[in-house]
Design a protein around this motif. Sequence first.
Motif, PDB file in Angstrom:
ATOM      1  N   ILE A 360      67.517 -14.837  32.954  1.00 50.95           N
ATOM      2  CA  ILE A 360      66.092 -14.991  33.273  1.00 50.95           C
ATOM      3  C   ILE A 360      65.827 -14.291  34.603  1.00 50.95           C
ATOM      4  N   ASN A 361      64.862 -13.387  34.626  1.00 49.24           N
ATOM      5  CA  ASN A 361      64.569 -12.646  35.865  1.00 49.24           C
ATOM      6  C   ASN A 361      63.990 -13.617  36.878  1.00 49.24           C
ATOM      7  N   PRO A 362      64.340 -13.438  38.152  1.00 48.11           N
ATOM      8  CA  PRO A 362      63.816 -14.324  39.190  1.00 48.11           C
ATOM      9  C   PRO A 362      62.305 -14.467  39.131  1.00 48.11           C
ATOM     10  N   ARG A 366      60.382 -18.036  38.615  1.00 49.56           N
ATOM     11  CA  ARG A 366      59.390 -18.590  39.546  1.00 49.56           C
ATOM     12  C   ARG A 366      58.075 -18.885  38.840  1.00 49.56           C
ATOM     13  N   TRP A 367      57.661 -17.980  38.019  1.00 48.92           N
ATOM     14  CA  TRP A 367      56.391 -18.154  37.291  1.00 48.92           C
ATOM     15  C   TRP A 367      56.462 -19.391  36.406  1.00 48.92           C
ATOM     16  N   GLY A 374      54.552 -27.049  37.201  1.00 47.70           N
ATOM     17  CA  GLY A 374      53.796 -27.651  38.295  1.00 47.70           C
ATOM     18  C   GLY A 374      54.510 -27.592  39.636  1.00 47.70           C
ATOM     19  N   ASP A 375      55.385 -26.573  39.783  1.00 45.53           N
ATOM     20  CA  ASP A 375      56.132 -26.379  41.022  1.00 45.53           C
ATOM     21  C   ASP A 375      57.060 -27.540  41.355  1.00 45.53           C
ATOM     22  N   PRO A 404      66.675 -19.061  42.014  1.00 44.11           N
ATOM     23  CA  PRO A 404      66.013 -18.527  40.822  1.00 44.11           C
ATOM     24  C   PRO A 404      66.751 -17.299  40.339  1.00 44.11           C
ATOM     25  N   GLY A 405      67.165 -17.385  39.134  1.00 40.24           N
ATOM     26  CA  GLY A 405      67.718 -16.165  38.554  1.00 40.24           C
ATOM     27  C   GLY A 405      69.099 -16.080  38.018  1.00 40.24           C
TER      28      GLY A 405
END
Length: 623
Positions: A360-362, A366-367, A374-375, A404-405
């Motif tokens: 999964i791309n960073p 993040r998205w 919901g962060d 992330p990533g």
Amino acid sequence: MSPSPDHDRLEFWEEQAQRLHWDTRWNQALDWSDAPFARWFTGGTLNVAYNCVDRHVEAGHGDQVAFHWEGEPGDTRTITYAELRSEVCKTANALLSLGLRAGDRVAIQLPMIPEAVFAMLACARLGLPHSVVFGGFSPAALRSRIEDAGARLLITSDGQYRRGKAEPMKALTDEATGHTPSIEHVLVVRRTGADVPWTEGRDLWWHHLVDTQSAAHRPEAFDAEHPLFILYTSGTTGKPKGILHTTGGYLTQAAYTHRAVFGLDPDSDIYWCTADIGWITGHSYIVYGPLANRTTSVMYEGTPNTPHEGRHFEIIERYGVSVYYTAPTLIRTFMKWGEDIPARYDLSSIGVLGSVGEPINPEAWRWYRKHIGGDRAPVVDTWWQTETGAVMIAPLPDRPDVKPGSARTPLPGISAKVVDDQGREVGKGESGYLVLDQPWPSMLRGVWGDDDRYRETYWSRFPAQGYYFAGDGARYDEDGDIWLLGRIDDVMNVSGHRISTAEVESALVSHSAVAEAAVVGASDATTGQAIVAFVILRGGATVRETDAGRVVAALREHVAQEIGPIAKPRQILTVPELPKTRSGKIMRRLLRDVAENREVGDVTTLADASVMDLINAGLVGET
Ligand code: ATP
Ligand code: MG
């Protein structure tokens, strides 16, 4: 692999196995004497369907919902565990009435409808190994899978809904079964009401045969190593392999990982895995793992943008989904459609997000966390394969992944290493081959009917150490966490520099103009290989011709800044779509064919074979 697998690890798995119901307890956790052919829980017997269904009803959970099913046209069905038991029993009695006996193979090509689950569980209940074939596959792909497994029965449907349209299914499967003498009967579920060609004596309607059966059936216990299913790999790299999984070890690891990775609570969670049942993720994380854990799941039949691009979010809101498990390709598609779409729905029920299928791309990570989670929801990236049967490497949700990533460690009970050419473990900050150096319960037991291919494909790369080589590259970071780099075939060699396609793709996707990117290495007279990128621009391919050149130049510059000038693509082509397998993986070998101006190879395992025509048509005149 070490000749005497680690004692603690075996003890760990014996503990996990105790959460299942065994009719006979095993006498040995692992018999590795015939390596690489493993036997787990030898001497133990159990029934997979009993474990997934009956025992929950017997324990007083018959009224709990097993599936909230939602059809693409908007019809719904709620199936409790008690209803699931009677459906599975009826289906099992129907299969018995056709003379099927333990060991016989059954092919299943169905859309994502409840009967697909009933059929799989009925097979498991009777010890009939199933071979599920993705609903979008062609007659040729179905035929080769039926032939390879020698299936006696095919279970299919009259038609299937795809992108809001009723498409034929039975008419297509007839093209396959016209050439497969092993098939004695075709059992047909009525889904779309389409007219179907019919062979008297061979073809049977589900609603005639199954619905009239008794809802009582006593399950028989099978050996822990009884074959449970054959599933063909997605064929990203070549001819699909018939991966064989068996009973006790598979169910133990599918159930354990499902519970642990998602921190799943069967009394409160609503779980949704968006995979298709034709993929291993559908087997382990829609059917076997969740049901063994008495989960309440959502099951959705259709495409994510039918009838509108908010369909998934609407479903999350309607059922209060708390665990959502999907693939990076869909996350990037959501990104392309825009964050205002999820923003229209109440997604506050989401507690854990999962990802599977490719790195999964960073940017996508993040998205996903921000706009769906919901962060606050942890994103668990899960690495595994058809061959591993269940998740192997993933951060547990109580150790939220802050990289992330993503940085990951093998799950408890699993051992993985990153090694060099010689099989020596690499150091921190270094990359190499990802290997599994200890047997695991849900490991494949072979390639159906081809022991040599099994040894050759998975065990021949590091014979001295006896490592299972997964085909993927990985890197340790400074903390010793594992980062997946994608397949080693996808590592490019540009003027002697080794660059992974995943890295360049992530760089491209991190640019605001890009929704999706696929990168391949094309042979190049001067640099050995040159990087060729295929990109889908955000908001669709709406860039005016005159702007395209400017965007491409900006992207090349962006990659140079993110990774280094050596990683600058030689060519960037904007395309409307990318060729993907049913599990959402990009088929780079087809793009390599395009990049090297060859005729495009075998497209039978593409989710949508027409994509290659689209790409080729769009490329006319581009450089
Ligand atoms: P074939 O083996 O026929 O080429 P395939 O490898 O695409 O097909 P699958 O078993 O569905 O078939 O996919 C497993 C592969 O998917 C892994 O080997 C890996 O390359 C990739 N993969 C899956 N999950 C992840 C993840 N979380 N991160 C990185 N890569 C992943
Ligand atoms: Mg593979």
